[in-house]
Design a protein around this motif. Sequence first.
Motif, PDB file in Angstrom:
ATOM      1  N   GLU A  11       0.795  -1.218   0.000  1.00 59.15           N
ATOM      2  CA  GLU A  11       0.000   0.000   0.000  1.00 59.15           C
ATOM      3  C   GLU A  11       0.837   1.281   0.000  1.00 59.15           C
ATOM      4  O   GLU A  11       1.878   1.368   0.640  1.00 59.15           O
ATOM      5  CB  GLU A  11      -0.950   0.020   1.205  1.00 59.15           C
ATOM      6  CG  GLU A  11      -0.291   0.150   2.571  1.00 59.15           C
ATOM      7  CD  GLU A  11       0.160  -1.170   3.164  1.00 59.15           C
ATOM      8  OE1 GLU A  11       0.580  -1.153   4.336  1.00 59.15           O
ATOM      9  OE2 GLU A  11       0.114  -2.203   2.482  1.00 59.15           O
ATOM     10  N   ASP A  73      -4.608   3.713 -11.208  1.00 57.27           N
ATOM     11  CA  ASP A  73      -5.897   3.036 -11.365  1.00 57.27           C
ATOM     12  C   ASP A  73      -6.948   4.057 -11.811  1.00 57.27           C
ATOM     13  O   ASP A  73      -7.215   5.020 -11.100  1.00 57.27           O
ATOM     14  CB  ASP A  73      -6.303   2.409 -10.023  1.00 57.27           C
ATOM     15  CG  ASP A  73      -7.503   1.496 -10.122  1.00 57.27           C
ATOM     16  OD1 ASP A  73      -8.467   1.850 -10.823  1.00 57.27           O
ATOM     17  OD2 ASP A  73      -7.486   0.429  -9.490  1.00 57.27           O
ATOM     18  N   ASP A  75     -10.113   3.645 -12.000  1.00 58.85           N
ATOM     19  CA  ASP A  75     -11.453   3.383 -11.471  1.00 58.85           C
ATOM     20  C   ASP A  75     -11.576   3.474  -9.952  1.00 58.85           C
ATOM     21  O   ASP A  75     -12.698   3.484  -9.436  1.00 58.85           O
ATOM     22  CB  ASP A  75     -11.911   1.985 -11.896  1.00 58.85           C
ATOM     23  CG  ASP A  75     -11.942   1.821 -13.407  1.00 58.85           C
ATOM     24  OD1 ASP A  75     -12.453   2.736 -14.083  1.00 58.85           O
ATOM     25  OD2 ASP A  75     -11.445   0.788 -13.901  1.00 58.85           O
ATOM     26  N   HIS A  76     -10.443   3.511  -9.239  1.00 64.48           N
ATOM     27  CA  HIS A  76     -10.495   3.498  -7.782  1.00 64.48           C
ATOM     28  C   HIS A  76      -9.637   4.629  -7.219  1.00 64.48           C
ATOM     29  O   HIS A  76      -8.585   4.961  -7.762  1.00 64.48           O
ATOM     30  CB  HIS A  76     -10.013   2.150  -7.240  1.00 64.48           C
ATOM     31  CG  HIS A  76     -10.824   1.001  -7.722  1.00 64.48           C
ATOM     32  ND1 HIS A  76     -10.487   0.261  -8.826  1.00 64.48           N
ATOM     33  CD2 HIS A  76     -11.987   0.468  -7.249  1.00 64.48           C
ATOM     34  CE1 HIS A  76     -11.385  -0.685  -9.025  1.00 64.48           C
ATOM     35  NE2 HIS A  76     -12.310  -0.585  -8.086  1.00 64.48           N
ATOM     36  N   ASP A  97     -12.587   1.063   2.117  1.00 59.42           N
ATOM     37  CA  ASP A  97     -12.458  -0.121   1.268  1.00 59.42           C
ATOM     38  C   ASP A  97     -12.337   0.271  -0.202  1.00 59.42           C
ATOM     39  O   ASP A  97     -12.639   1.400  -0.602  1.00 59.42           O
ATOM     40  CB  ASP A  97     -13.680  -1.030   1.439  1.00 59.42           C
ATOM     41  CG  ASP A  97     -13.787  -1.609   2.845  1.00 59.42           C
ATOM     42  OD1 ASP A  97     -12.736  -1.885   3.439  1.00 59.42           O
ATOM     43  OD2 ASP A  97     -14.922  -1.767   3.335  1.00 59.42           O
ATOM     44  N   ASP A  98     -11.910  -0.705  -1.007  1.00 63.08           N
ATOM     45  CA  ASP A  98     -11.931  -0.609  -2.471  1.00 63.08           C
ATOM     46  C   ASP A  98     -11.212   0.637  -2.983  1.00 63.08           C
ATOM     47  O   ASP A  98     -11.751   1.425  -3.774  1.00 63.08           O
ATOM     48  CB  ASP A  98     -13.379  -0.626  -2.995  1.00 63.08           C
ATOM     49  CG  ASP A  98     -14.040  -1.970  -2.767  1.00 63.08           C
ATOM     50  OD1 ASP A  98     -13.328  -2.985  -2.688  1.00 63.08           O
ATOM     51  OD2 ASP A  98     -15.286  -2.006  -2.674  1.00 63.08           O
ATOM     52  N   VAL A  99      -9.977   0.801  -2.512  1.00 57.13           N
ATOM     53  CA  VAL A  99      -9.135   1.894  -2.998  1.00 57.13           C
ATOM     54  C   VAL A  99      -8.093   1.316  -3.948  1.00 57.13           C
ATOM     55  O   VAL A  99      -7.999   0.103  -4.150  1.00 57.13           O
ATOM     56  CB  VAL A  99      -8.482   2.652  -1.831  1.00 57.13           C
ATOM     57  CG1 VAL A  99      -9.533   3.373  -1.007  1.00 57.13           C
ATOM     58  CG2 VAL A  99      -7.651   1.716  -0.962  1.00 57.13           C
ATOM     59  N   ASP A 102      -5.933  -1.763  -3.341  1.00 57.64           N
ATOM     60  CA  ASP A 102      -6.649  -3.039  -3.261  1.00 57.64           C
ATOM     61  C   ASP A 102      -6.681  -3.754  -4.612  1.00 57.64           C
ATOM     62  O   ASP A 102      -7.105  -4.916  -4.686  1.00 57.64           O
ATOM     63  CB  ASP A 102      -8.098  -2.812  -2.811  1.00 57.64           C
ATOM     64  CG  ASP A 102      -8.216  -2.515  -1.319  1.00 57.64           C
ATOM     65  OD1 ASP A 102      -7.555  -3.215  -0.532  1.00 57.64           O
ATOM     66  OD2 ASP A 102      -8.965  -1.596  -0.961  1.00 57.64           O
ATOM     67  N   PHE A 103      -6.266  -3.061  -5.683  1.00 53.25           N
ATOM     68  CA  PHE A 103      -6.356  -3.617  -7.028  1.00 53.25           C
ATOM     69  C   PHE A 103      -4.993  -3.617  -7.714  1.00 53.25           C
ATOM     70  O   PHE A 103      -4.877  -3.355  -8.907  1.00 53.25           O
ATOM     71  CB  PHE A 103      -7.402  -2.831  -7.838  1.00 53.25           C
ATOM     72  CG  PHE A 103      -8.781  -2.945  -7.242  1.00 53.25           C
ATOM     73  CD1 PHE A 103      -9.612  -3.995  -7.583  1.00 53.25           C
ATOM     74  CD2 PHE A 103      -9.219  -2.026  -6.299  1.00 53.25           C
ATOM     75  CE1 PHE A 103     -10.866  -4.122  -7.009  1.00 53.25           C
ATOM     76  CE2 PHE A 103     -10.479  -2.148  -5.719  1.00 53.25           C
ATOM     77  CZ  PHE A 103     -11.305  -3.201  -6.079  1.00 53.25           C
ATOM     78  N   SER A 129      -7.381  -7.558   0.137  1.00 53.11           N
ATOM     79  CA  SER A 129      -8.067  -7.743  -1.138  1.00 53.11           C
ATOM     80  C   SER A 129      -7.532  -8.980  -1.850  1.00 53.11           C
ATOM     81  O   SER A 129      -6.312  -9.146  -1.975  1.00 53.11           O
ATOM     82  CB  SER A 129      -7.838  -6.513  -2.024  1.00 53.11           C
ATOM     83  OG  SER A 129      -7.907  -6.822  -3.390  1.00 53.11           O
ATOM     84  N   SER A 132      -5.008  -7.942  -4.781  1.00 57.33           N
ATOM     85  CA  SER A 132      -3.658  -7.560  -4.370  1.00 57.33           C
ATOM     86  C   SER A 132      -2.940  -8.719  -3.690  1.00 57.33           C
ATOM     87  O   SER A 132      -1.721  -8.878  -3.839  1.00 57.33           O
ATOM     88  CB  SER A 132      -3.713  -6.349  -3.440  1.00 57.33           C
ATOM     89  OG  SER A 132      -4.111  -5.201  -4.151  1.00 57.33           O
TER      90      SER A 132
END
Length: 246
Positions: A11, A73, A75-76, A97-99, A102-103, A129, A132
Amino acid sequence: MRPVLAVGLGEILWDVLPSGRMLGGAPANFAYHVNALGGAGVPVSRVGDDDLGREALSLLVRKGLNIDAVSVDPDHATGTVDARVDESGVATYVFPDDVAWDFLVPDEIGLALAARADAVCFGTLAQRSPVSRETIRHFLARAQHALKVYDINLRQDFYTPEIIAGSLDLADVLKINDDELRTVSSLFGLPSDERGALRALMERHSLRLAVLTRGGAGSLILSPDGESDLPGLGTSSLGAHAERGA
């Protein structure tokens, strides 16, 4: 002789403090400190295509870090954490969540780094996630020649015994603090004393080193055939931010 190539894998996020924002995330901090010590510290992470993401990338560059392996990213959002400090100076953290981190997905730059890395530091938080988590484990599998440091970094409820045990199996070195050791000892039925708990983890997971930090009370480092137990040296104005170097 080339500098040590050490990757901070996981992260990148903004700590939102009462005094303002500060860029952090344990893997990013690891990369920053490696750079400061003369090595080549490289973060592998993901930020959003937003103002906070652009600000994070700009700050990393100003700090002298290579950002080629920090993807964007579309989208996030860029990760943030609301850090709250109580009257005793104890911090608690609230993570949306969902940052973007996480992807985290594999890419050619990151996998090429894995093959060349001398050391990789990874933790538990970015593995909350499945996306990740799979990327981190794929990266570690490619980092065949690297020393793998597991900075356990337990936050909120973003961990399971399975994630912790799996990460320990992939690691050469465990870095853990005293609060986290109590949590892990309870999860896995370890001895109640520090040395006993750390020795049990080292034996179960074939660790080469276990590093315990105790805040102002110092540190304990164990290897299979020795140890270093040092008292705390007190704090300074700089020490309060020692883990927030990035």
